[in-house]
Design a protein around this motif. Structure first.
Motif, short mmCIF file in Angstrom:
data_model
loop_
_atom_site.label_atom_id
_atom_site.label_comp_id
_atom_site.label_asym_id
_atom_site.label_seq_id
_atom_site.Cartn_x
_atom_site.Cartn_y
_atom_site.Cartn_z
N ARG A 155 0.83 -1.21 0.00
CA ARG A 155 0.00 0.00 0.00
C ARG A 155 0.87 1.26 0.00
NH1 ARG A 155 -3.26 -0.93 5.25
NH2 ARG A 155 -4.16 1.10 4.78
N MET A 156 2.03 1.17 0.62
CA MET A 156 2.91 2.34 0.72
C MET A 156 4.34 1.86 0.90
SD MET A 156 2.49 5.75 0.87
CE MET A 156 3.44 7.22 1.34
N ARG A 157 5.26 2.53 0.22
CA ARG A 157 6.68 2.22 0.37
C ARG A 157 7.48 3.47 0.03
NH1 ARG A 157 8.61 -2.53 -3.17
NH2 ARG A 157 7.96 -3.81 -1.38
N GLY A 158 8.53 3.72 0.81
CA GLY A 158 9.33 4.90 0.51
C GLY A 158 10.48 5.08 1.48
N GLY A 202 18.81 5.82 8.11
CA GLY A 202 18.07 5.91 6.85
C GLY A 202 17.80 4.54 6.26
N GLY A 203 16.64 4.38 5.64
CA GLY A 203 16.28 3.12 5.02
C GLY A 203 14.97 3.22 4.28
N LYS A 204 14.28 2.10 4.15
CA LYS A 204 13.01 2.03 3.44
C LYS A 204 11.93 1.48 4.37
CE LYS A 204 14.47 3.22 -0.73
NZ LYS A 204 14.00 4.42 -1.46
N ALA A 205 10.77 2.12 4.36
CA ALA A 205 9.61 1.64 5.11
C ALA A 205 8.59 1.09 4.14
CB ALA A 205 9.00 2.77 5.94
N THR A 206 7.88 0.04 4.57
CA THR A 206 6.86 -0.61 3.73
C THR A 206 5.63 -0.88 4.57
OG1 THR A 206 8.57 -1.68 2.40
CG2 THR A 206 6.36 -2.58 2.24
N LEU A 207 4.47 -0.56 4.02
CA LEU A 207 3.19 -0.90 4.64
C LEU A 207 2.50 -1.87 3.69
CD1 LEU A 207 1.12 -0.49 6.90
CD2 LEU A 207 0.15 1.39 5.56
#
Length: 307
Positions: free
Chosen positions: A200-203, A219-224
């Motif tokens: 649904r969301m990534r960034g 710092g990195g990447k988050a994912t829902l």
């Protein structure tokens, strides 16, 4: 290509570009002293992740030699069939659950024919199955002995038997198993079509990680995911450093807090085990999606309690 400068870019962003896409340098450099050219440098170099290099036809000889060496090394302690090649290998454990429940450590080997958990000293195959015997493969989380949530793999075979594995990079192993065998995700198989559409969301996201000596932004990447799981992972990590299941999510808030971005706000996520702070672009969108999840979760809990 035109050079760009992104003030929100971080070292992990640079590493991700370097590993996934690569950089080609075509450089002619002349070093002069008092306007007298003394040294000339003619540089042609390509820097990229090894998988990217091989994908574009570079370092193939090294890859073939390495694969042959790995096959010879493995065959000394792990019997391999003709034409069987190792796709991935990583530290792993197999759950022995008969007269006592115990995780037995070893290494997981995913080959073109089998999935194996084997240890070298003393030499013993803890568990193995042919890929065509796997009916489904899915992941789940459970607390470890130290109380930390760990991702496990549940492998269901066509004969009805179930194996449970723990691996250093369980997400990657699960993905490779499904790619090799094209197996469904067990109880999650009905949502496969939704999974194919992506999360649904990534960034890009900064995560305030707390240590005994203090806290630091990473710092990195988050994912829902579409199932409501929130994860965060640095490119330098083998697995996600942050995993919040839908049932663990209590509330989300936007608050003022110093952070590495140009924004003055961060996202404060309340969970059943504490608070988490994240910073990055599109915070309002992240807040809205997570807020909707907490509202739907509360409605479900209220309905269950009124029965």
């Amino acid at each position: 290509m035109q050079p760009t400068r992104d003030p929100g870019a971080t070292l992990p962003d640079l590493l991700e570009v370097l590993l996934n896409k690569g950089v080609h340098l075509n450089l002619d450099l002349i070093i002069s002293v008092a306007d007298v050219p003394l040294i000339g440098v003619n540089l042609r170099a390509t820097i990229a992740g090894i998988e990217t290099m091989i994908e574009y036809g570079m370092m193939r000889q090294w890859d073939d030699q390495t694969r042959a060496w790995v096959q010879r090394s493995l065959s000394r302690h792990l019997p391999m069939a003709d034409g069987e090649e190792v796709v991935a290998a990583m530290a792993a454990s197999h759950l022995r659950d008969d007269f006592q429940r115990i995780w037995r450590p070893g290494r997981a080997y995913l080959t073109t024919h089998r999935l194996i958990v084997h240890r070298r000293d003393p030499a013993e195959t803890l568990w193995q199955t042919r890929l065509d015997s796997i009916a489904s493969a899915e992941s789940y989380t459970e607390p470890s002995v130290g109380g930390e949530d760990r991702m496990r793999l549940k492998i269901v075979l066509h004969d009805g038997s179930v194996a449970r594995l723990s691996a250093l990079d369980a997400d990657r192993l699960l993905t490779l198993i499904r790619q090799q065998r094209q197996v469904p995700g067990g109880a999650q198989a009905e949502s496969a079509a939704a999974e194919d559409q992506g999360p649904r969301m990534r960034g890009t996201m900064w995560y305030l990680e707390t240590f005994a000596q203090g806290a630091t932004w990473r710092g990195g990447k988050a994912t829902l995911t579409r199932e409501g799981m929130l994860t965060w992972k640095s490119p330098l990590d083998n697995r996600a450093s942050l995993r919040i299941e839908p049932a663990q999510l209590k509330a989300v808030h936007l608050e003022k807090h110093s952070n590495p971005t140009s924004q003055a706000q961060v996202l404060r996520v309340e969970t059943t085990s504490g608070e988490v702070r994240l910073a990055g672009p599109d915070l309002h969108k992240w807040h809205q999606l997570l807020h909707d999840d907490t509202e739907s979760g509360q409605e479900v809990d209220h309905g269950a309690g009124s029965q």
